[in-house]
Design a protein around this motif. Structure first.
Motif, short mmCIF file in Angstrom:
data_model
loop_
_atom_site.label_atom_id
_atom_site.label_comp_id
_atom_site.label_asym_id
_atom_site.label_seq_id
_atom_site.Cartn_x
_atom_site.Cartn_y
_atom_site.Cartn_z
N GLY A 47 -103.18 9.60 150.04
CA GLY A 47 -104.27 9.71 149.08
C GLY A 47 -104.46 11.15 148.65
N PHE A 48 -104.75 11.32 147.39
CA PHE A 48 -105.04 12.63 146.82
C PHE A 48 -106.51 12.63 146.39
N VAL A 49 -107.29 13.57 146.90
CA VAL A 49 -108.66 13.75 146.43
C VAL A 49 -108.64 14.99 145.57
N SER A 50 -108.71 14.78 144.27
CA SER A 50 -108.61 15.89 143.31
C SER A 50 -109.91 15.94 142.51
N TYR A 51 -110.89 16.58 143.10
CA TYR A 51 -112.22 16.62 142.51
C TYR A 51 -112.30 17.62 141.35
N SER A 52 -111.69 18.77 141.52
CA SER A 52 -111.73 19.79 140.46
C SER A 52 -110.58 19.58 139.48
N ASN A 53 -110.76 20.14 138.29
CA ASN A 53 -109.69 20.07 137.30
C ASN A 53 -108.45 20.82 137.79
N THR A 54 -108.66 21.92 138.49
CA THR A 54 -107.53 22.69 139.03
C THR A 54 -106.73 21.83 140.01
#
Length: 158
Positions: A47-54
């Motif tokens: 799983g990838f948690v990519s909260y920020s745009n970066t």
């Protein structure tokens, strides 16, 4: 939720397939739901948690132009998140979620409760879905997780 995650796991295992997730507003809740199922290591890859745009750009390869033009809560971004999760994993299907869970955020065009989901499946076109959920932050996030898992069941080939 537990029964749905169990059903997803049984179906993926029977097909010899693996799942990956790319989550923003749900913060890894889909991954948590599926890894609560015993034996999930047989059918859940990562799983990838990519909260920020970066993070969306670095972890999943989301295009800066899509983020700048459409915003993080948009069809092109969530599709790229799902495709990036599929590309950067050993999974056969990936689900992605980006939305406004509240209580702040959103806009007149994209109010709190607006959630985009996408499912990328090896060898098939990416499927996207725009949903409008209601309730508080936890309610919205829970509804998004449930829809993500229901979509895995709906879009699995065969």
């Amino acid at each position: 939720m537990k029964n749905l995650a169990q059903k997803v796991g049984e179906t993926l295992a029977a097909k010899g397939m693996k799942l990956a997730t790319a989550e923003s507003c749900t913060g890894g809740w889909v991954a948590q739901a599926v890894t609560a199922v015993p034996g999930s290591s047989d059918w859940f890859d990562c799983g990838f948690v990519s909260y920020s745009n970066t993070a969306k750009q670095k972890m999943l390869g989301v295009d800066a132009e899509a983020l700048n033009t459409s915003g993080a809560v948009s069809e092109p971004v969530v599709a790229q998140m799902a495709e990036g999760a599929l590309r950067n994993s050993e999974a056969d299907i990936a689900v992605a979620i980006s939305g406004y869970a509240g209580p702040e955020g959103g806009s007149e065009d994209k109010p709190v409760g607006t959630v985009w989901l996408a499912w990328a499946i090896t060898g098939h076109p990416t499927v996207t879905c725009l949903s409008f959920f209601t309730g508080d932050r936890d309610d919205i996030r829970l509804q998004a997780v449930e829809q993500a898992l229901e979509g895995v069941m709906a879009y699995l080939p065969g």
